[in-house]
Design a protein around this motif. Structure first.
Motif, PDB file in Angstrom:
ATOM      1  N   GLN A   1       0.835  -1.207   0.000  1.00 51.07           N
ATOM      2  CA  GLN A   1       0.000   0.000   0.000  1.00 51.07           C
ATOM      3  C   GLN A   1       0.868   1.256   0.000  1.00 51.07           C
ATOM      4  N   ALA A   2       1.942   1.233   0.784  1.00 50.88           N
ATOM      5  CA  ALA A   2       2.829   2.402   0.852  1.00 50.88           C
ATOM      6  C   ALA A   2       3.483   2.660  -0.495  1.00 50.88           C
ATOM      7  N   LYS A   3       3.902   1.595  -1.173  1.00 52.64           N
ATOM      8  CA  LYS A   3       4.536   1.776  -2.484  1.00 52.64           C
ATOM      9  C   LYS A   3       3.552   2.318  -3.509  1.00 52.64           C
ATOM     10  N   VAL A   4       2.307   1.871  -3.459  1.00 49.89           N
ATOM     11  CA  VAL A   4       1.292   2.433  -4.356  1.00 49.89           C
ATOM     12  C   VAL A   4       1.107   3.922  -4.052  1.00 49.89           C
ATOM     13  N   LEU A   5       1.075   4.265  -2.765  1.00 48.79           N
ATOM     14  CA  LEU A   5       0.957   5.665  -2.371  1.00 48.79           C
ATOM     15  C   LEU A   5       2.121   6.487  -2.914  1.00 48.79           C
ATOM     16  N   LEU A   6       3.316   5.903  -2.925  1.00 48.63           N
ATOM     17  CA  LEU A   6       4.517   6.611  -3.371  1.00 48.63           C
ATOM     18  C   LEU A   6       4.681   6.602  -4.887  1.00 48.63           C
ATOM     19  N   GLY A   7       3.762   5.935  -5.585  1.00 47.43           N
ATOM     20  CA  GLY A   7       3.834   5.896  -7.039  1.00 47.43           C
ATOM     21  C   GLY A   7       4.599   4.720  -7.601  1.00 47.43           C
ATOM     22  N   GLU A   8       5.090   3.825  -6.737  1.00 46.11           N
ATOM     23  CA  GLU A   8       5.799   2.623  -7.196  1.00 46.11           C
ATOM     24  C   GLU A   8       4.755   1.523  -7.404  1.00 46.11           C
ATOM     25  N   ILE A   9       3.945   1.691  -8.437  1.00 48.57           N
ATOM     26  CA  ILE A   9       2.730   0.904  -8.587  1.00 48.57           C
ATOM     27  C   ILE A   9       3.016  -0.572  -8.807  1.00 48.57           C
ATOM     28  N   ASP A  10       3.875  -0.891  -9.750  1.00 43.22           N
ATOM     29  CA  ASP A  10       4.126  -2.302 -10.066  1.00 43.22           C
ATOM     30  C   ASP A  10       4.678  -3.062  -8.858  1.00 43.22           C
ATOM     31  N   ASP A  11       5.652  -2.465  -8.173  1.00 48.35           N
ATOM     32  CA  ASP A  11       6.206  -3.113  -6.981  1.00 48.35           C
ATOM     33  C   ASP A  11       5.145  -3.255  -5.896  1.00 48.35           C
ATOM     34  N   GLY A  12       4.324  -2.226  -5.737  1.00 48.09           N
ATOM     35  CA  GLY A  12       3.282  -2.269  -4.715  1.00 48.09           C
ATOM     36  C   GLY A  12       2.259  -3.354  -4.987  1.00 48.09           C
ATOM     37  N   LEU A  13       1.804  -3.448  -6.237  1.00 44.38           N
ATOM     38  CA  LEU A  13       0.801  -4.456  -6.574  1.00 44.38           C
ATOM     39  C   LEU A  13       1.369  -5.864  -6.440  1.00 44.38           C
ATOM     40  N   ALA A  14       2.640  -6.044  -6.757  1.00 44.83           N
ATOM     41  CA  ALA A  14       3.265  -7.357  -6.585  1.00 44.83           C
ATOM     42  C   ALA A  14       3.274  -7.768  -5.115  1.00 44.83           C
ATOM     43  N   LEU A  15       3.509  -6.816  -4.222  1.00 46.88           N
ATOM     44  CA  LEU A  15       3.490  -7.109  -2.788  1.00 46.88           C
ATOM     45  C   LEU A  15       2.077  -7.448  -2.315  1.00 46.88           C
ATOM     46  N   LEU A  16       1.081  -6.780  -2.868  1.00 44.62           N
ATOM     47  CA  LEU A  16      -0.302  -7.121  -2.514  1.00 44.62           C
ATOM     48  C   LEU A  16      -0.604  -8.565  -2.903  1.00 44.62           C
ATOM     49  N   ASP A  17      -0.180  -8.962  -4.098  1.00 41.49           N
ATOM     50  CA  ASP A  17      -0.389 -10.348  -4.531  1.00 41.49           C
ATOM     51  C   ASP A  17       0.317 -11.324  -3.589  1.00 41.49           C
ATOM     52  N   GLU A  18       1.523 -10.950  -3.157  1.00 43.98           N
ATOM     53  CA  GLU A  18       2.273 -11.815  -2.236  1.00 43.98           C
ATOM     54  C   GLU A  18       1.521 -11.975  -0.914  1.00 43.98           C
ATOM     55  N   ALA A  19       0.961 -10.880  -0.406  1.00 44.31           N
ATOM     56  CA  ALA A  19       0.179 -10.971   0.830  1.00 44.31           C
ATOM     57  C   ALA A  19      -1.040 -11.864   0.645  1.00 44.31           C
ATOM     58  N   MET A  20      -1.675 -11.767  -0.527  1.00 46.83           N
ATOM     59  CA  MET A  20      -2.861 -12.574  -0.790  1.00 46.83           C
ATOM     60  C   MET A  20      -2.536 -14.053  -0.893  1.00 46.83           C
ATOM     61  N   VAL A  21      -1.324 -14.393  -1.349  1.00 44.47           N
ATOM     62  CA  VAL A  21      -0.932 -15.804  -1.405  1.00 44.47           C
ATOM     63  C   VAL A  21      -0.980 -16.415  -0.009  1.00 44.47           C
ATOM     64  N   ALA A  22      -0.463 -15.680   0.974  1.00 45.96           N
ATOM     65  CA  ALA A  22      -0.485 -16.181   2.354  1.00 45.96           C
ATOM     66  C   ALA A  22      -1.910 -16.415   2.840  1.00 45.96           C
ATOM     67  N   VAL A  23      -2.831 -15.566   2.391  1.00 49.03           N
ATOM     68  CA  VAL A  23      -4.235 -15.738   2.784  1.00 49.03           C
ATOM     69  C   VAL A  23      -4.834 -16.964   2.109  1.00 49.03           C
ATOM     70  N   THR A  24      -4.630 -17.082   0.807  1.00 55.35           N
ATOM     71  CA  THR A  24      -5.307 -18.134   0.054  1.00 55.35           C
ATOM     72  C   THR A  24      -4.785 -19.531   0.377  1.00 55.35           C
ATOM     73  N   VAL A  25      -3.542 -19.644   0.865  1.00 59.46           N
ATOM     74  CA  VAL A  25      -3.047 -20.971   1.252  1.00 59.46           C
ATOM     75  C   VAL A  25      -3.379 -21.303   2.693  1.00 59.46           C
ATOM     76  N   GLY A  26      -4.056 -20.397   3.399  1.00 62.06           N
ATOM     77  CA  GLY A  26      -4.542 -20.692   4.744  1.00 62.06           C
ATOM     78  C   GLY A  26      -3.551 -20.457   5.860  1.00 62.06           C
ATOM     79  N   GLU A  27      -2.513 -19.644   5.619  1.00 61.49           N
ATOM     80  CA  GLU A  27      -1.515 -19.389   6.658  1.00 61.49           C
ATOM     81  C   GLU A  27      -1.972 -18.351   7.682  1.00 61.49           C
ATOM     82  N   ILE A  28      -2.987 -17.557   7.328  1.00 63.62           N
ATOM     83  CA  ILE A  28      -3.306 -16.356   8.096  1.00 63.62           C
ATOM     84  C   ILE A  28      -4.553 -16.574   8.952  1.00 63.62           C
ATOM     85  N   SER A  29      -4.553 -15.969  10.135  1.00 68.49           N
ATOM     86  CA  SER A  29      -5.718 -16.021  11.024  1.00 68.49           C
ATOM     87  C   SER A  29      -6.904 -15.311  10.372  1.00 68.49           C
ATOM     88  N   PRO A  30      -8.139 -15.616  10.808  1.00 71.99           N
ATOM     89  CA  PRO A  30      -9.323 -15.078  10.122  1.00 71.99           C
ATOM     90  C   PRO A  30      -9.395 -13.555  10.058  1.00 71.99           C
TER      91      PRO A  30
END
Length: 562
Positions: A163-192
């Motif tokens: 989110q911070a990188k998107v705010l700073l205009g580093e869009i591609d890097d920011g969106l890649a990090l969002l996808d990485e965070a979502m991987v942890a969610v979709t594989v069930g590593e994260i609390s509800p």
């Protein structure tokens, strides 16, 4: 099976009301162990009773302290503070976060959950528009989470850094990090609770970055995540809020209104974070339909949450024929927010400044949009930028120059399946063609726009189309343009548009029109229209033949959506 065992089983299966009932029954017989109290608190929070859940979390914290499990006590204290932020109680929240920090600092060994302490600081910096400060705090959260084996800290830190990188205009890097965070969610590593936070934050950030494709994908995923949990209230309202925004863009306004109403209902039931979006999206539909009093009431309800109801409220003033008031609302709203919130207001700023007669301000906003295209390569942003540039050029008296970006904008909106915006382009094309002396093309464009506005029930846009509009000032003469009417498809995309290809994929997976509409956030009528166009283009007459075509051309889905 005992009530405690049943409560644990219900929690594991995400049957939150059952978990609450069984844990509560077990707690009446004997005080629950700390871990079960924490799970009871989580279940209560997820069913929409945040204040009650916080009180139970506090009990779990004290029980962990009594048991000597200080790291778990610190974790409970952080989440108590985080939930109090969501409940609008910053003073209590600060007290709990300070308590958590003191416990961690007093531990003789590094605390597994120390990374969580950096998350509130990152959020504070993010909301104040301090991208660098947010990035530093979230990087610490992610690094500590990974180093000490706490997936929640690692995922929340990764999310916040994105989110911070998107705010700073580093869009591609920011969106890649969002996808990485979502991987942890979709594989069930994260609390509800962290999982829900990540889903909603990712979708919101995708909208801020004009990444419609990711917003679609993760909204569908959030929808399924919510549906898989019994009577989930927390995050479900925000899911409906995001659904409403996508339905609105795709011209499914009745469905958008239903989703916005559902978001409001869930906000009142306990998902307070859906309040703003539920009312704002409802206001947008009322404004577009010409129900101005209802729109005003919705925007004011949205504004009561502490966030500006812009650009919607300013566009309402414009629709009411008060461009100077629209100007006075939007200008300070844009000056007082960070770039992530400023970007979505720029196109509205162009329309309002042109209507108010400030061509220089309109051009500045259009140029800011165009400059963003260099760092944010998203079709939706390019569509807004092209449409705004065309409007400014036409206003400045150069209809011939306006034609090229206007055609590009129309093409992009068609690819995005955004009928209202595409029709707005055609309405402006009609004016441009009139100015250039091409009366036949103007008539065809106007009729095409009229048909879409009528079908959508866009009364203000329809009324504006019917009005006799003056020629643009200083109009230059130019050769009559060739007509831009006819079926659209990208030059290198074969006979089907991107959206039509998506429809083919879902048909090949055996989905009904209704299910396809739900997957794509469009109306069933729009699905039927897409299928009609597809059958005509491919010279096919049945879904079976279309499915065979999909397999022959590598378009078939390998499985149905989950």
């Amino acid at each position: 099976m005992s009530a405690l065992a049943q409560g644990r089983e219900a929690y594991a299966e995400r049957r939150w009301p059952d978990a609450v009932g069984q844990f509560t029954a077990a707690d009446h017989d004997a005080e629950l162990p700390a871990g079960d109290l924490e799970q009871l608190a989580t279940s209560v929070i997820l069913t929409g009773r945040g204040s009650e859940g916080v009180d139970i979390l506090a009990r779990a914290h004290l029980k962990y302290l009594a048991d000597g499990d200080y790291p778990a006590a610190a974790r409970c204290a952080v989440w108590t503070g985080m939930n109090l932020i969501l409940l609008g109680e910053p003073a209590r929240s600060a007290g709990w976060l300070a308590r958590a920090r003191r416990i961690v600092e007093d531990l003789p060994e590094p605390c597994r959950f120390e990374g969580l302490l950096s998350v509130p600081a990152g959020l504070g910096a993010l909301y104040q528009g301090d991208g660098d400060g947010a990035a530093a705090a979230f990087t610490r959260a992610a690094d500590l989470g990974r180093a000490r084996g706490d997936p929640d800290s690692a995922a929340l830190g990764t999310l916040g850094l994105g989110q911070a990188k998107v705010l700073l205009g580093e869009i591609d890097d920011g969106l890649a990090l969002l996808d990485e965070a979502m991987v942890a969610v979709t594989v069930g590593e994260i609390s509800p609770v962290p999982a829900g936070i990540i889903y909603c934050a990712v979708i919101e950030t995708c909208h801020q970055a004009f990444d419609l494709h990711r917003a679609h994908e993760w909204t569908r995923a959030l929808d399924r995540w919510c549906d898989a949990q019994q009577k989930l209230v927390a995050f479900s309202g925000q899911c409906q809020m995001h659904r409403a925004e996508l339905y609105r863009l795709h011209g499914a306004w009745a469905e958008a209104l239903d989703a916005a109403t559902a978001a409001q209902d869930l906000a009142f039931t306990g998902d307070r974070m859906a309040t703003y979006g539920g009312f704002y999206e409802q206001g947008e539909i009322h404004r577009l339909r010409g129900d101005f009093d209802a729109a005003e009431a919705c925007y004011l309800h949205a504004q009561d949450t502490g966030f500006p109801a812009q650009p919607g409220l300013a566009l309402l003033r414009l629709a009411q024929g008060r461009p100077e008031q629209a100007q006075s609302l939007l200008r300070p709203a844009m000056d007082g927010v960070g770039p992530a919130y400023r970007r979505p207001m720029l196109a509205a700023r162009v329309d309002i400044e042109l209507a108010a007669g400030d061509a220089l301000a309109a051009r500045a906003a259009a140029e800011e949009l165009a400059a963003l295209c260099a760092s944010i390569d998203m079709p939706m942003l390019h569509a807004f930028a092209d449409q705004s540039q065309a409007a400014v050029l036409f206003h400045e008296g150069d209809p011939a120059a306006a034609l090229v970006p206007l055609r590009r904008a129309w093409s992009r909106w068609l690819d995005l399946d955004a009928p209202f915006e595409a029709a707005r382009c055609r309405a402006l094309l009609a004016r441009v063609c009139d100015a250039l002396g091409d009366e036949e093309s103007a008539r065809l464009e106007r009729e095409a726009a009229r048909a879409v506005f009528s079908e959508l029930g866009a009364a203000p846009a329809l009324a504006g189309l019917e009005q006799s509009l003056p020629e643009a000032p200083g109009t230059r003469t130019a050769p009559a343009p060739t007509t831009v009417n006819g079926a659209h498809h990208a030059a290198d995309a074969g006979p089907l548009t991107a959206r039509e290809t998506e429809v083919v994929r879902f048909v090949s997976a055996g989905l009904s029109n209704r299910n396809i509409a739900a997957e794509l956030f469009i109306s069933e009528k729009t699905v039927a229209r897409h299928l009609s166009n597809i059958f005509t283009k491919l010279d096919l007459t049945s879904r079976a033949a279309l499915t065979a075509y999909a397999y022959e051309h590598g378009l078939a889905r390998t499985s149905r959506p989950a």
